[in-house]
Design an enzyme around this catalytic site. Sequence first.
Site: not given
Length: 877
Positions: A285-289
């Site tokens: 995931s992208d960060w906190l996606a």
Amino acid sequence: MILYRSFIQLCLIVIFTSRSVSALAIEKRIPVPAGYVAPPYYPAPRGGWTSDWSESYRKASMLVSNLTLAEKTNITAGTGIFMGRCVGNTGSALRAGIPQLCLQDGPLGIRNSDHNTAFPAGITVGATWDKDLMYARGVALGEEFRGKGINIYLGPSVGPLGRKPRGGRNWEGFGSDPVLQAFGGALTIEGVQSQGVIATIKHLIANEQEMYRMYNLFQPGISSNLDDRTLHELYLWPFSEGVRSGVGSVMIAYNAVNGSACSQNSYLINGILKDELGFQGFVMSDWLAQISGVASALAGLDLSMPGDVHTIPLLGNSYWMYEQTRSVLNGSLPLDRLNDQVTRILATWLQMGQDQDYPPPNFDTNTQDAEGPLYPGALFSPTGVVNHFVNVQGNHAEVAREIARDAITLLKNVNGALPLSQNAAIKVFGTDAEKNPDGINSCDDQGCNKGTLGMGWGSGSSRYPYLDSPIDALKKRGVNYQFFNTDNFPSNSNPSPNDTALVFITADSGENYITVEGNPGDRTSANLNAWHNGDKLVKDVAAQYGNVIVIVHTVGPILMEEWVDLPSVKAVLFAHLPGQEAGDSLAQVLFGDVSPSGHLPYTIPKSESDYPESLSLVGFQVGQPQDTFSEGLYIDYRHFNKENITPRYAFGYGLSYTTFTFSNASVTAITPLTSVPPTRPAKGETPSYSTAIPPASEAYWPSNFDRIWRYLYSWLEKSDADAAASAANSSNKYPYPEGYSDVQKPGPPAGGAQGGNPALFDVAYDISITVTNTGRAAGKAVAQLYVQFPSGNPLDTPIIQLRDFAKTGALAVGQSQELRLRVTRKDLSVWDVVSQNWIIPNLEGDYGIWIGESSDALSLRCGTQSGTCEEGVPSPV
Ligand SMILES: *[C@@H]1O[C@H](CO)[C@@H](O)[C@H](O)[C@H]1NC(C)=O
Ligand SMILES: *[C@@H]1O[C@H](CO)[C@@H](O)[C@H](O)[C@H]1NC(C)=O
Ligand SMILES: *[C@@H]1O[C@H](CO)[C@@H](O)[C@H](O)[C@H]1NC(C)=O
Ligand SMILES: *[C@@H]1O[C@H](CO)[C@@H](O)[C@H](O)[C@H]1NC(C)=O
Ligand SMILES: *[C@@H]1O[C@H](CO)[C@@H](O)[C@H](O)[C@H]1NC(C)=O
Ligand SMILES: *[C@@H]1O[C@H](CO)[C@@H](O)[C@H](O)[C@H]1NC(C)=O
Ligand SMILES: *[C@@H]1O[C@H](CO)[C@@H](O)[C@H](O)[C@H]1NC(C)=O
């Protein structure tokens, strides 16, 4: 990627909120415009079915079969934001010899580190049109990331593609064309991975603006609504090439596609990425996606980064880690899926040889000090030595300088204004000519535009070890110059008719978590104009000086109409974003040591209204912001050509101090084509494991374990583990999504190997041309190859599309070099939405293969029907 300090502030707010607020407002999908659908695609295809990965999968499966449940779920997620030295840190399984993996930004160099090289940005690399330099920068990046003990390089960025000229992060990628972007991305991957570092191609997909990109407590992330053909022929193209190069990791974008968050869009990850493109690595995931637990795993996500829930991170809450352990024990998440997640991650680690002598991290992204907290995200953390200040720069300044220099794009040069003579009387205007007086790294993540602009801002930035500014270079050359370090025209410059005025202007952009001068990543308030009243500065200088050279450091296109045609503006150079090597690289071009050889990686318009309305930034909308890609294939030059709009400077444009001719062209048919590609190879075997739910005891906390507060662990309290295990036998079943299945599919016809059906990459035609330097200076030429589909193509297709390019070495006056280009089956195909395959719509038709130095200067045409090439043909656009 998020800034540390904002998080500390956020935490203070968050203390008053509770866990129950998560998942607000995102449970139900908000309707997208009619016709856009996110179909289900299940199950997640297992990895390991292509032969180039089978040995790594075999070894990985031996490791995985020995792991406990809690060890497996420790590997599939990060230990929490700011819970380690790198921007992302996975859990380990030390018993089995698997260390924590270190993930670190960013595409142009190591973020927040020291003794690293701040390379030119992707857009600058694109502007070189030089495949050797693209690869060489990748190798150098790989050496640096490995040298710091980083397992996973969070680059290259090939999405955004640059659909929106104001988009904040276009500069991290290589230009507004899928093929230019694809070569930039793939060659970076090959270079980085040659050093045993796992590269991460990002962001999948259609993350074309910064504002509203993230799902948060109050609003879902923006939905990019696009059709299947546009996805395949534009946005997915560079990802296909990256996968074909064997990229180890793919990062999922923040936004949604067709209303379904990319991080849990099963059609996108399971269907397109893993089945059609045959991706064998792991998806992070992208960060906190990530916005869900079981659902995202079923949809194909393999690694949660940085591990926290997206709503309120840093509180020790995760969708995975202990929750993923629980979801396996309670029978919701099939063990088969978890096994595949872990196997993909470990196979990639083995594929790059990281099990052999890979160094552990020797730096800390959270501090520049030698010592610091080991877990800055914990309220109370042990401290220790975290930065060893290892110098990883090697001789990389050379490749950085070469790229910065060969990217410089000469857009205007009248009366031989350039090159300058060594004894020219020079007046320099503009703060961009000299370093930020507050310090070259004074703004976190380069979140300001002060002094020489070497890169945009955000997680894609790095700290400068030094910055060679244009003024430094003039000083070093010992030329006669006077510098006015101001963006307002000074009254004391004493114009003389013999003076040459150099005016430095900028345009900046970056990532959404930092707002610079009113621009929240995207260029919302700067518009497409130069920053700091740059237009006025140029005009004021041009009113007083007769010989004005404008130098632009920019993230992308700017509007130049207010000054570019002024008679005293004699020359214009785009130096793009040069990174640390801004000075000498420019001086070498200004003074004619080398001829400029950069070409525009995007179109420069005359007015913003030259673009389709749908390329505007999407502003605030209640509910989920909708961004509908109604222009389809028509972005950048594809649009200008279709609408017959003359741009200020066309895609691919760039002048030299010399001239070239392209002659002696020949085209050779290599692979005979069929309208539908040959049948794909079948999938090979993938590892198989027992699918029985493991005993709850595999999840129990070990006794006497010293826990770090709010660190993410994969163990469960005994009572929770036992309760989950008994829930597996209850009648309360997990609500599997519509279309869910656990039967592996054979894969679509367009797949078959990494990147898709291997026949797509068969060379259909080889093209050879002779480039001759016919001017009066040495220089390098770029040959750009555009394909024009035959008339009778039933599908509306852009008039010309870039398909290949090549750059000569430095040719002496009169010297020639032969260049070879190629066109593949895929290059001549369209994506057929009905048969879901790449087809050649008009097999008998005469494809035009155009070669020239710019998209609007094409006069050499090779025809596939005649098999001959002709010079002096009227341009197709
Ligand atoms: C989005 O919707 C369009 C129109 O129905 C469809 O063609 C396309 O495949 C969908 N894309 C994804 C990724 O779901
Ligand atoms: C897995 O465990 C078995 C039995 O304990 C052992 O023989 C084998 O070497 C282990 N394999 C690996 C790859 O660790
Ligand atoms: C998970 O990783 C952490 C960090 O390396 C480690 O302390 C812990 O022991 C690991 N847990 C398991 C189950 O191996
Ligand atoms: C199992 O645990 C997961 C993770 O907490 C949860 O999402 C899921 O609803 C649980 N399933 C059942 C059937 O209780
Ligand atoms: C300008 O240059 C010319 C030729 O070099 C010289 O003769 C003249 O004196 C110079 N003028 C000024 C104002 O410096
Ligand atoms: C013309 O191209 C061919 C290759 O296609 C090459 O062998 C030959 O040397 C070239 N001739 C000239 C005059 O450049
Ligand atoms: C659940 O059912 C299976 C098979 O019916 C049985 O083997 C297992 O012990 C049961 N688990 C629990 C926790 O009751």
